[in-house]
Write a protein that holds these residues in place. Structure first.
Motif, PDB file in Angstrom:
ATOM      1  N   GLU A   1       0.831  -1.203   0.000  1.00  0.00           N
ATOM      2  CA  GLU A   1       0.000   0.000   0.000  1.00  0.00           C
ATOM      3  C   GLU A   1       0.867   1.257   0.000  1.00  0.00           C
ATOM      4  O   GLU A   1       0.574   2.222  -0.701  1.00  0.00           O
ATOM      5  N   LEU A   2       1.931   1.251   0.770  1.00  0.00           N
ATOM      6  CA  LEU A   2       2.807   2.418   0.869  1.00  0.00           C
ATOM      7  C   LEU A   2       3.673   2.622  -0.370  1.00  0.00           C
ATOM      8  O   LEU A   2       4.185   3.712  -0.593  1.00  0.00           O
ATOM      9  N   SER A   3       3.822   1.594  -1.181  1.00  0.00           N
ATOM     10  CA  SER A   3       4.678   1.708  -2.365  1.00  0.00           C
ATOM     11  C   SER A   3       4.037   2.564  -3.455  1.00  0.00           C
ATOM     12  O   SER A   3       4.730   3.064  -4.328  1.00  0.00           O
ATOM     13  N   ASN A   4       2.715   2.724  -3.402  1.00  0.00           N
ATOM     14  CA  ASN A   4       1.972   3.538  -4.376  1.00  0.00           C
ATOM     15  C   ASN A   4       2.246   3.126  -5.813  1.00  0.00           C
ATOM     16  O   ASN A   4       2.085   3.933  -6.718  1.00  0.00           O
TER      17      ASN A   4
ATOM     18  N   GLN B   1      -6.894   1.069   4.755  1.00  0.00           N
ATOM     19  CA  GLN B   1      -6.906   2.532   4.739  1.00  0.00           C
ATOM     20  C   GLN B   1      -6.557   3.090   6.122  1.00  0.00           C
ATOM     21  O   GLN B   1      -5.810   4.061   6.239  1.00  0.00           O
ATOM     22  N   GLU B   2      -7.071   2.460   7.169  1.00  0.00           N
ATOM     23  CA  GLU B   2      -6.766   2.898   8.530  1.00  0.00           C
ATOM     24  C   GLU B   2      -5.268   2.785   8.823  1.00  0.00           C
ATOM     25  O   GLU B   2      -4.658   3.696   9.386  1.00  0.00           O
ATOM     26  N   TRP B   3      -4.640   1.678   8.417  1.00  0.00           N
ATOM     27  CA  TRP B   3      -3.208   1.508   8.597  1.00  0.00           C
ATOM     28  C   TRP B   3      -2.430   2.556   7.812  1.00  0.00           C
ATOM     29  O   TRP B   3      -1.446   3.117   8.302  1.00  0.00           O
ATOM     30  N   LYS B   4      -2.866   2.819   6.596  1.00  0.00           N
ATOM     31  CA  LYS B   4      -2.184   3.812   5.768  1.00  0.00           C
ATOM     32  C   LYS B   4      -2.240   5.192   6.430  1.00  0.00           C
ATOM     33  O   LYS B   4      -1.246   5.916   6.464  1.00  0.00           O
ATOM     34  N   GLU B   5      -3.389   5.547   6.991  1.00  0.00           N
ATOM     35  CA  GLU B   5      -3.531   6.836   7.679  1.00  0.00           C
ATOM     36  C   GLU B   5      -2.644   6.905   8.911  1.00  0.00           C
ATOM     37  O   GLU B   5      -2.011   7.928   9.181  1.00  0.00           O
TER      38      GLU B   5
END
Length: 140
Positions: free
Chosen positions: A59-62, A121-125
């Motif tokens: 997710e963080l790699s975008n 999404q919660e982890w990403k935030e």
């Protein structure tokens, strides 16, 4: 470094495309704060914990990276991960570990309990807030 008392099996979650026999080593940038170069390689005895790490890294790699979970074997001594055992979960119920020695890839796991889109999404935030606040010190 005191050797942790866990017989595994052990798992590592990542976005790296690895092969059986490859070695995972310390000395790479941390997925969650790229300015930090890690002195250890982290792993767990809980497959869903490795899956969580892999999904967050993807997710963080975008960039549409594929989350991957590998069965790994420590090649040297390892210890309880002090970032979770000392700070959050005394007694290491997460069965999280780290080592300065490489981990050998034994196999790839393709099934684990995936995060829901809402949980992802919660982890990403949370991680975005951690990055922007420059807090959340880690024991490296």
């Amino acid at each position: 470094m005191t050797e942790a008392l866990d017989e595994g099996p052990f798992f590592h979650g990542t976005i790296a495309d690895l092969r059986v026999g490859d070695l995972l080593t310390a000395g790479y940038r941390w997925n969650y704060r790229p300015e930090v170069v890690m002195n250890h390689i982290y792993f767990t005895a809980i497959v869903d914990g490795a899956g969580l790490a892999a999904e967050i890294a993807a997710e963080l790699s975008n960039g549409g990276a594929v989350p991957r979970v590998y069965v790994v074997e420590p090649t040297g001594a390892f210890e309880n991960d002090p970032n979770v055992t000392d700070k959050k979960f005394p007694g290491n119920p997460t069965r999280s570990y780290r080592s300065s020695a490489p981990l050998k890839v034994i196999d790839e796991i393709t099934h684990w309990n995936r995060l829901t889109p809402e949980a992802l999404q919660e982890w990403k935030e949370r991680l975005t807030a951690l990055r922007s606040a420059q807090r959340g010190e880690i024991i490296n």
